[in-house]
Design a protein around this motif. Structure first.
Motif, PDB file in Angstrom:
ATOM      1  N   THR A  26       1.177  -0.882  -0.080  1.00 40.97           N
ATOM      2  CA  THR A  26       0.076   0.072   0.230  1.00 40.97           C
ATOM      3  C   THR A  26       1.033   1.335  -0.371  1.00 40.97           C
ATOM      4  O   THR A  26       1.426   1.175   1.430  1.00 40.97           O
ATOM      5  N   GLN A  29       0.299   7.398   1.951  1.00 46.25           N
ATOM      6  CA  GLN A  29      -0.098   8.338   2.492  1.00 46.25           C
ATOM      7  C   GLN A  29       0.737  10.292   1.867  1.00 46.25           C
ATOM      8  O   GLN A  29       2.516   9.785   2.120  1.00 46.25           O
ATOM      9  N   GLU A  30      -0.270  10.614   1.840  1.00 44.99           N
ATOM     10  CA  GLU A  30       0.476  12.121   0.859  1.00 44.99           C
ATOM     11  C   GLU A  30      -0.426  13.035   2.041  1.00 44.99           C
ATOM     12  O   GLU A  30      -1.435  13.539   2.537  1.00 44.99           O
ATOM     13  N   LEU A  31       0.554  13.409   3.154  1.00 52.46           N
ATOM     14  CA  LEU A  31      -0.317  14.586   4.031  1.00 52.46           C
ATOM     15  C   LEU A  31      -0.149  16.087   4.153  1.00 52.46           C
ATOM     16  O   LEU A  31       0.619  16.561   3.043  1.00 52.46           O
ATOM     17  N   VAL A  60       5.984   8.612   3.869  1.00 54.74           N
ATOM     18  CA  VAL A  60       4.787   9.253   3.419  1.00 54.74           C
ATOM     19  C   VAL A  60       5.228   9.668   1.860  1.00 54.74           C
ATOM     20  O   VAL A  60       7.056   9.921   1.439  1.00 54.74           O
ATOM     21  N   ARG A  61       4.812   9.650   0.729  1.00 56.04           N
ATOM     22  CA  ARG A  61       4.993   9.361  -0.404  1.00 56.04           C
ATOM     23  C   ARG A  61       4.711  11.483  -0.681  1.00 56.04           C
ATOM     24  O   ARG A  61       5.709  11.679  -2.130  1.00 56.04           O
ATOM     25  N   ASP A  87     -10.581  13.792   8.102  1.00 60.90           N
ATOM     26  CA  ASP A  87      -9.253  13.136   7.069  1.00 60.90           C
ATOM     27  C   ASP A  87      -7.990  12.589   7.242  1.00 60.90           C
ATOM     28  O   ASP A  87      -7.815  13.424   8.570  1.00 60.90           O
ATOM     29  N   ASN A  89      -4.876  12.459   6.693  1.00 67.09           N
ATOM     30  CA  ASN A  89      -3.745  13.153   5.851  1.00 67.09           C
ATOM     31  C   ASN A  89      -3.901  14.175   6.116  1.00 67.09           C
ATOM     32  O   ASN A  89      -3.231  14.972   5.338  1.00 67.09           O
ATOM     33  N   GLN A 264      -6.489   4.775  12.321  1.00 65.28           N
ATOM     34  CA  GLN A 264      -6.182   6.055  12.169  1.00 65.28           C
ATOM     35  C   GLN A 264      -5.105   7.042  12.984  1.00 65.28           C
ATOM     36  O   GLN A 264      -4.528   7.473  12.552  1.00 65.28           O
TER      37      GLN A 264
END
Length: 322
Positions: A26, A29-31, A60-61, A87, A89, A264
């Motif tokens: 996976t 994520q983008e934060l 992270v990405r 959310d 992120n 989360q």
């Protein structure tokens, strides 16, 4: 083998994939991080430091930082509460300054509406004057406050924040009315620095790391720091060392969005557990002169509840909050 059997074999292989492998595949994520103040200040620096380390370590990405100025960070807080609900992120950087600003600005939004995640750094404050100032020591500076509190102007961060609290406590130590402290609030450290170098204010307060370059260059004179002990390698006395019972640490933290679930929150906490343990983060703390003040999860939430009470009591005592 028929197409149907090939498809079935692939499906069975996917079903047999271990949870660990599925998680590993996976993409991170983008934060999005809100720094609720202008560029150049402590919150901006904290947000961009998180961005730098999480990106360098490929945790992270990507990380996007957005500056939202105004009202001691409460404008950014309101935007975060209204726009980030549920959310995982989206994050918000904040600290002791926002705790005070919520009270002094009578903010309609509070920290009870977000998810406390982790306290990251502790930043001792430094009191500085321009190199051309007649105040050569803390004793000289306090004498000026005692003589005419209104003529001594302070530059610092948002009203009610750590800088303002320190200015008021020092004014009180000088025997003057802390409620009359002449404090000019700036949304970013760069603006406060410009005001000092331009001779428009008497003194300034901020984290030592923000003024370190100008202090070493001789453009600013450091009179005292607000921590309980001296900073390593820094020849500046503490207020307590000089005989003044004042100690203020400008802690900074990261908050998660309202309404995220327990899983989360746990994933985000793990992300920051890993970040602060990295060599990249430790090197960054040393470079910026920040203390490691990490506290995560429920212990941080408990600290935050107590800090809101403590700061409120201080602000009421010195007349900043009625």
């Amino acid at each position: 083998m028929t197409i149907g059997r090939i498809f079935a074999a692939g499906l069975l292989a996917a079903m047999a994939m271990t949870p660990e492998l599925a998680t590993a595949q996976t993409p991170p994520q983008e934060l999005k991080i809100i720094a609720p103040a202008g560029p150049g200040g402590g919150w901006d620096g904290a947000a961009r430091s998180i961005q730098q380390v999480l990106t360098e370590t490929k945790a992270v990405r990507g990380v996007q930082v957005t500056n939202v100025t105004g009202a001691g960070g409460t404008i950014g807080l309101a935007q975060f509460i209204n726009g980030a609900k549920g959310d995982p992120n989206q994050l918000l950087v904040n600290g002791i300054t926002m705790v005070g600003a919520i009270l002094t600005n009578k903010s309609p939004v509070t920290l009870d509406q977000v998810t406390p995640l982790a306290r990251l750094t502790g930043d001792p404050l430094v009191i500085v004057v321009p190199e051309t100032s007649p105040h050569k020591s803390m004793k000289d500076f306090l004498a000026a406050i005692t003589s005419d509190v209104a003529r001594v102007t302070w530059a610092g961060g948002s009203a009610g924040g750590a800088d303002h609290i320190l200015a008021a406590l020092v004014t009180k130590v000088a025997g003057a009315d802390a409620g009359k402290v002449n404090y000019v609030a700036f949304s970013g450290g760069g603006e406060a620095l410009a005001a000092m170098l331009g001779g428009r204010v008497t003194a300034g307060v901020s984290g030592y790391g923000e003024f370190e370059g100008q202090i070493k260059a001789g453009k600013l004179r450091a009179l005292a720091i607000s921590s309980g002990k001296r900073l390593d390698g820094v020849d500046v006395p503490t207020l307590k060392e000089l005989g003044y019972d004042v100690e203020v640490v400008n802690w900074r933290a990261v908050m998660a969005a309202p309404g995220i679930n327990a899983q989360q929150k746990a994933q985000l906490t793990k992300l920051f557990d890993t970040m602060v343990a990295s060599g990249e983060w430790k090197a960054l703390l040393k470079a910026r002169g920040w203390d490691d003040y990490y506290l995560a999860g429920e212990p941080f939430a408990a600290f935050l509840r107590k800090e809101q009470v403590r700061v409120g009591d201080i602000l009421r005592t010195i007349g900043l909050v009625k």
